[in-house]
Write an enzyme that holds these catalytic residues in place. Sequence first.
Site, short mmCIF file in Angstrom:
data_model
loop_
_atom_site.label_atom_id
_atom_site.label_comp_id
_atom_site.label_asym_id
_atom_site.label_seq_id
_atom_site.Cartn_x
_atom_site.Cartn_y
_atom_site.Cartn_z
N SER A 147 0.93 -1.21 0.07
CA SER A 147 -0.03 0.05 0.02
C SER A 147 0.92 1.30 0.13
O SER A 147 1.99 1.05 0.19
CB SER A 147 -0.99 -0.03 1.25
OG SER A 147 -1.32 1.21 1.81
N TYR A 160 -2.34 -0.94 10.46
CA TYR A 160 -2.18 -1.33 9.05
C TYR A 160 -0.99 -0.59 8.40
O TYR A 160 -0.19 -1.41 7.75
CB TYR A 160 -3.45 -0.50 8.17
CG TYR A 160 -3.58 -0.81 6.73
CD1 TYR A 160 -4.31 -1.84 6.28
CD2 TYR A 160 -3.22 0.18 5.99
CE1 TYR A 160 -4.60 -2.00 4.92
CE2 TYR A 160 -3.30 -0.15 4.53
CZ TYR A 160 -3.82 -0.98 4.18
OH TYR A 160 -4.08 -1.13 2.69
#
Length: 256
Positions: A147, A160
């Site tokens: 990401s 995350y």
Amino acid sequence: MSPLFDLTGRTALVTGSSRGIGNALARALADAGATVVLNGVNAERLKAAEAAMAADFASGRIHSCAFDVTSDAEVADAVAWVEDNVGPLEILVNNAGIQHRVAMLDLDVKDWERVISTDLTSAFLVGRAAARFMVPRGRGKIINICSVQTDLARPTIAPYIAAKGGLRNLTRAMTAEWAAAGLQINALAPGYIHTEMTQNLVDDEQFNSWILGRTPAHRWGTPEDLAGPAVWLASSGSDFVNGQTIFVDGGMTVVV
Ligand code: NAP
């Protein structure tokens, strides 16, 4: 199609592919010729995704296997099932992932562990299970889905960020141990992609205009934007690309 990018006859497993980015990646690999195994935990949603995709490809090309990527035992059984029933696993995409938004001061350790386990430990478990077959055969492609949060932090998504940063280094660790056996392990780092996971952000006017301003390409990405890079990393066209994280983010991570 150039033979460099032809995946005909290769078996691919894409985790978390009952919807969203994983589903688009699975479709891209199938379009390039691969036989594809879809995965998710919700068996009903997975079967529906398998039926939808099977309608577009020749019989026997699309399969599914429901398992939880955080369970060592389920992962080992699932990879063995693919090997026995579909074909030698040549392409693994570690895509399954979740998000949990809460300020770190209020973050419960159980939620921290749930995100780390789903977004990071899973890639170790499925990657190790796949590599146990790939290494003796001397070939295999593993693509870990990172990401922009692999590189950039934001408030409220600490686990995350930690998981996706860890996944970049796990990609390097896998390369250090398995590249000599003929495997290529790389990561794709999508920018902000419009999926179910991000629908609430797209609907948030303030956040949406921040994304458009912050992204040189001035738009959200689509799952289809990831298709080309995924096929390249799954194909012979990337046989000397090892341990890299490829950002597919409209330029977000190269500007301030
Ligand atoms: P999504 O639409 O929420 O889909 C998540 C998928 O993962 C579903 O198929 C889900 O299966 C599966 N899954 C979740 N937990 C699982 C588990 N324990 N075992 C097996 N499967 C599990 O997510 P997405 O937005 O497509 O994101 C996919 C990946 O891309 C994630 O790794 C995410 O971090 C990454 N990513 C997304 C964006 C974005 O903008 N969307 C940007 C960068 C990176 P069920 O249907 O059974 O729940």
